[in-house]
Design an enzyme around this catalytic site. Structure first.
Site, PDB file in Angstrom:
ATOM      1  N   GLU A 128      31.723   1.011 -21.433  1.00 10.02           N
ATOM      2  CA  GLU A 128      32.034   0.681 -22.829  1.00 10.02           C
ATOM      3  C   GLU A 128      33.169  -0.335 -22.845  1.00 10.02           C
ATOM      4  OE1 GLU A 128      32.825   4.388 -24.802  1.00 10.02           O
ATOM      5  OE2 GLU A 128      30.754   5.069 -24.481  1.00 10.02           O
ATOM      6  N   GLY A 132      35.443   1.813 -18.213  1.00  9.06           N
ATOM      7  CA  GLY A 132      34.438   1.514 -17.182  1.00  9.06           C
ATOM      8  C   GLY A 132      34.622   2.439 -16.001  1.00  9.06           C
ATOM      9  N   PRO A 241      25.730   7.653  -5.521  1.00 11.93           N
ATOM     10  CA  PRO A 241      25.655   7.239  -4.109  1.00 11.93           C
ATOM     11  C   PRO A 241      24.481   6.298  -3.830  1.00 11.93           C
ATOM     12  CG  PRO A 241      26.171   9.562  -4.217  1.00 11.93           C
ATOM     13  CD  PRO A 241      25.877   9.120  -5.636  1.00 11.93           C
ATOM     14  N   GLU A 243      23.079   4.204  -6.003  1.00  7.83           N
ATOM     15  CA  GLU A 243      23.424   2.905  -6.590  1.00  7.83           C
ATOM     16  C   GLU A 243      24.379   2.148  -5.665  1.00  7.83           C
ATOM     17  OE1 GLU A 243      24.799   3.095 -10.630  1.00  7.83           O
ATOM     18  OE2 GLU A 243      25.581   1.057 -10.597  1.00  7.83           O
ATOM     19  N   THR A 366      34.497   0.174  -8.775  1.00  5.05           N
ATOM     20  CA  THR A 366      35.274  -0.893  -8.116  1.00  5.05           C
ATOM     21  C   THR A 366      35.702  -0.461  -6.701  1.00  5.05           C
ATOM     22  OG1 THR A 366      37.372  -0.024  -8.936  1.00  5.05           O
ATOM     23  CG2 THR A 366      36.232  -1.622 -10.353  1.00  5.05           C
TER      24      THR A 366
HETATM   25  C1  LIG Z   1      27.604  -8.271 -14.021  1.00  5.49           C
HETATM   26  C2  LIG Z   1      27.894  -6.851 -14.352  1.00  5.49           C
HETATM   27  C3  LIG Z   1      26.859  -5.941 -14.501  1.00  5.49           C
HETATM   28  C4  LIG Z   1      27.127  -4.633 -14.855  1.00  5.49           C
HETATM   29  N1  LIG Z   1      26.073  -3.763 -15.079  1.00  5.49           N
HETATM   30  C5  LIG Z   1      26.340  -2.559 -15.619  1.00  5.49           C
HETATM   31  C6  LIG Z   1      25.277  -1.701 -16.053  1.00  5.49           C
HETATM   32  O1  LIG Z   1      24.085  -2.033 -15.923  1.00  5.49           O
HETATM   33  N2  LIG Z   1      25.588  -0.520 -16.624  1.00  5.49           N
HETATM   34  C7  LIG Z   1      26.895  -0.096 -16.787  1.00  5.49           C
HETATM   35  O2  LIG Z   1      27.093   0.973 -17.296  1.00  5.49           O
HETATM   36  N3  LIG Z   1      27.909  -0.875 -16.373  1.00  5.49           N
HETATM   37  C8  LIG Z   1      27.685  -2.086 -15.808  1.00  5.49           C
HETATM   38  N4  LIG Z   1      28.713  -2.899 -15.422  1.00  5.49           N
HETATM   39  C9  LIG Z   1      30.074  -2.426 -15.617  1.00  5.49           C
HETATM   40  C10 LIG Z   1      30.824  -2.083 -14.327  1.00  5.49           C
HETATM   41  O3  LIG Z   1      30.296  -0.946 -13.722  1.00  5.49           O
HETATM   42  C11 LIG Z   1      32.306  -1.958 -14.696  1.00  5.49           C
HETATM   43  O4  LIG Z   1      32.773  -3.257 -15.018  1.00  5.49           O
HETATM   44  C12 LIG Z   1      33.133  -1.345 -13.591  1.00  5.49           C
HETATM   45  O5  LIG Z   1      32.808  -0.006 -13.388  1.00  5.49           O
HETATM   46  C13 LIG Z   1      34.642  -1.469 -13.865  1.00  5.49           C
HETATM   47  O6  LIG Z   1      34.957  -1.007 -15.139  1.00  5.49           O
HETATM   48  P1  LIG Z   1      35.861  -1.924 -16.125  1.00  5.49           P
HETATM   49  O7  LIG Z   1      35.249  -3.274 -16.158  1.00  5.49           O
HETATM   50  O8  LIG Z   1      36.036  -1.208 -17.387  1.00  5.49           O
HETATM   51  O9  LIG Z   1      37.248  -2.062 -15.368  1.00  5.49           O
HETATM   52  P2  LIG Z   1      38.491  -1.061 -15.509  1.00  5.49           P
HETATM   53  O10 LIG Z   1      38.037   0.329 -15.333  1.00  5.49           O
HETATM   54  O11 LIG Z   1      39.248  -1.413 -16.724  1.00  5.49           O
HETATM   55  O12 LIG Z   1      39.351  -1.494 -14.227  1.00  5.49           O
HETATM   56  C14 LIG Z   1      40.232  -2.609 -14.220  1.00  5.49           C
HETATM   57  C15 LIG Z   1      40.990  -2.580 -12.888  1.00  5.49           C
HETATM   58  O13 LIG Z   1      41.732  -1.361 -12.789  1.00  5.49           O
HETATM   59  C16 LIG Z   1      41.400  -0.730 -11.579  1.00  5.49           C
HETATM   60  N5  LIG Z   1      41.451   0.723 -11.725  1.00  5.49           N
HETATM   61  C17 LIG Z   1      40.874   1.502 -12.684  1.00  5.49           C
HETATM   62  N6  LIG Z   1      41.083   2.784 -12.429  1.00  5.49           N
HETATM   63  C18 LIG Z   1      41.811   2.854 -11.286  1.00  5.49           C
HETATM   64  C19 LIG Z   1      42.359   3.912 -10.490  1.00  5.49           C
HETATM   65  N7  LIG Z   1      42.166   5.204 -10.805  1.00  5.49           N
HETATM   66  N8  LIG Z   1      43.062   3.600  -9.376  1.00  5.49           N
HETATM   67  C20 LIG Z   1      43.249   2.312  -9.030  1.00  5.49           C
HETATM   68  N9  LIG Z   1      42.750   1.269  -9.720  1.00  5.49           N
HETATM   69  C21 LIG Z   1      42.047   1.533 -10.829  1.00  5.49           C
HETATM   70  C22 LIG Z   1      39.981  -1.176 -11.253  1.00  5.49           C
HETATM   71  O14 LIG Z   1      39.684  -0.988  -9.879  1.00  5.49           O
HETATM   72  C23 LIG Z   1      40.054  -2.636 -11.676  1.00  5.49           C
HETATM   73  O15 LIG Z   1      40.610  -3.387 -10.638  1.00  5.49           O
HETATM   74  C24 LIG Z   1      28.470  -4.195 -15.027  1.00  5.49           C
HETATM   75  C25 LIG Z   1      29.515  -5.110 -14.840  1.00  5.49           C
HETATM   76  C26 LIG Z   1      29.250  -6.414 -14.532  1.00  5.49           C
HETATM   77  C27 LIG Z   1      30.399  -7.363 -14.400  1.00  5.49           C
END
Ligand SMILES: Cc1cc2nc3c(=O)[nH]c(=O)nc-3n(C[C@H](O)[C@H](O)[C@H](O)COP(=O)(O)OP(=O)(O)OC[C@H]3O[C@@H](n4cnc5c(N)ncnc54)[C@H](O)[C@@H]3O)c2cc1C
Length: 378
Positions: A128, A132, A241, A243, A366
């Site tokens: 959302e 993420g 896992p 994925e 990530t």
């Molecule tokens: C091209 C693309 C395709 C995608 N496809 C899908 C899809 O089909 N379905 C879907 O649901 N999602 C999808 N995503 C979303 C993707 O899974 C998320 O972007 C990802 O999980 C990271 O979430 P976020 O972007 O909200 O980053 P955030 O969670 O905001 O993270 C930002 C930073 O903070 C760090 N961080 C967060 N929590 C911690 C922690 N506990 N400890 C240390 N560091 C932390 C992260 O590692 C990152 O560096 C897609 C994204 C992209 C770019």
């Protein structure tokens, strides 16, 4: 070299057919699809006819009835050619298994044959705008009203978002219950209140459609729930896992291909009166990459075997995803450097692969989240 032992002759015959399909039906069109920002829907049917989609789904649901290794081969061949457009992995290897593993008989019969034929494209919406990595922070709500669930919320970065015929939505059914208050729902594209946002502009993966999705008072019957209420988080943990392994599979195959492109290029390109492959720096860089990829390959193949028998655990998959995606990005960056200025030009596959690869360290969890998962087991 340590030979790969996980594939049989049948697997290699299938690989040959998959490679031919990609060469004929994708490679000539991929540039146009990148300009269009998506793959045409008709193409999915061609892939279905060729038996590329859902190849490890049971035959009774229209799939190929093969093992996971066949699915791995599709991903390997696509990554090897650097044709990142069609997001088969999300469709066949992520969404279809959710339906197979948690769906009712009706849901399986409704969706899996259409997915295998390419008639209907699948997507999964976890992320959302506000959350993420922290999936427990999902704000999308599904509230029972009368005899239907009413879904409200918005999702972003959803792969196949423009092309999908249905989407699996992660929603909170009981926000007070934490992880046990999350459930999964199937939402069809024609449900009132469901809307697609724009096709998002990305730095890579230009032929893949990635979208915002909106749910405003979307009413679905309880039969649209995938599995039991409150089980969503457990279901996600079970499927992630797979994925993550798929991301690793694509990553290492793509990096191996990039290394070969770079070997070929550095043999041709001349500087200071000789091929640049003759400089010690070039030879050492190529040797380092070869060594790192060889080690990663052995671990990865072992993980493919484990997933094939249903034995891949969360930690091993996280290690595969972390190491493969980080290595892929490092290899592509070093390969690009050896291409010089040409490496920065999109007409060269290395340039596109470099940009496409960057997201591998982000989606599917990530690199930092992978480290958290691994650290928890120490
Ligand atoms: C091209 C693309 C395709 C995608 N496809 C899908 C899809 O089909 N379905 C879907 O649901 N999602 C999808 N995503 C979303 C993707 O899974 C998320 O972007 C990802 O999980 C990271 O979430 P976020 O972007 O909200 O980053 P955030 O969670 O905001 O993270 C930002 C930073 O903070 C760090 N961080 C967060 N929590 C911690 C922690 N506990 N400890 C240390 N560091 C932390 C992260 O590692 C990152 O560096 C897609 C994204 C992209 C770019």
């Amino acid at each position: 070299m340590i030979p790969r032992t996980l594939y049989s002759e049948d697997h290699e015959i299938f690989r040959d057919a998959v490679a031919k399909f990609f060469e004929k039906e994708v490679v000539p069109y991929h540039d146009q699809w990148e300009r269009d920002g998506q793959v045409p829907k008709e193409f999915w049917r061609k892939a279905g006819q060729a038996g590329i989609l859902c190849c490890d789904m049971p035959e009774e649901y229209g799939g190929g009835g093969a093992d996971f290794k066949m699915a791995a081969i599709v991903n390997e061949e696509q990554a090897r050619l650097g044709i990142s457009g069609p997001n088969f992995a999300v469709h066949s290897d992520i969404v279809a298994p959710y339906v197979l593993h948690f769906g009712s008989e009706d849901q399986k019969k409704t969706w899996l044959p259409k997915m295998a034929s390419g008639e209907c494209v699948g997507a999964i919406a976890m992320t959302e705008p506000g959350t993420g990595s922290d999936l427990q922070g999902v704000k999308t709500r599904a509230v029972m009203e009368g005899n239907q669930y009413v879904i409200n919320g918005s999702k972003t970065f959803i792969s196949n978002g423009q092309n999908c015929g249905f989407v699996i939505v992660v929603a909170k059914t009981d926000p007070d219950k934490g992880a046990h208050g999350t459930s999964l729902f199937i939402v069809e594209e024609d449900r009132e209140g469901f809307a697609r946002g724009r096709n998002l502009e990305k730095i890579g993966l230009h032929a893949q459609d990635t979208s915002e999705l909106f749910f405003e008072d979307v009413r679905v019957p309880p039969e649209n729930m995938l599995g039991q209420e409150g089980q969503g988080f457990v279901q996600l943990m079970q499927e992630l896992p797979r994925e993550r392994l798929l991301i690793a599979i694509g990553g290492i195959s793509n990096a191996e291909a990039a290394l070969q492109w770079t070997i070929d290029y550095t043999r041709e390109r001349q500087a200071f009166g000789k091929a640049i492959s003759q400089f010690q720096n070039t030879r050492f860089k190529l040797a380092e990459m070869k060594a790192d990829l060889s080690v990663a390959r052995v671990y990865l193949d072992h993980c493919i075997e484990l997933l094939n028998t249903g034995d891949l655990d969360v930690e091993s998959a996280a290690i595969a995803k972390l190491t493969a995606s980080e290595l892929q990005c490092r290899v592509l960056d070093e390969c690009l450097q050896l291409f010089g200025g040409y490496g920065y030009m999109r007409e060269y596959p290395i340039a596109r692969a470099w940009a496409d690869a960057r997201v591998q360290r982000i989606y599917g969890g990530t690199s930092e989240i992978m480290k958290e998962l691994i650290a928890r087991t120490l």
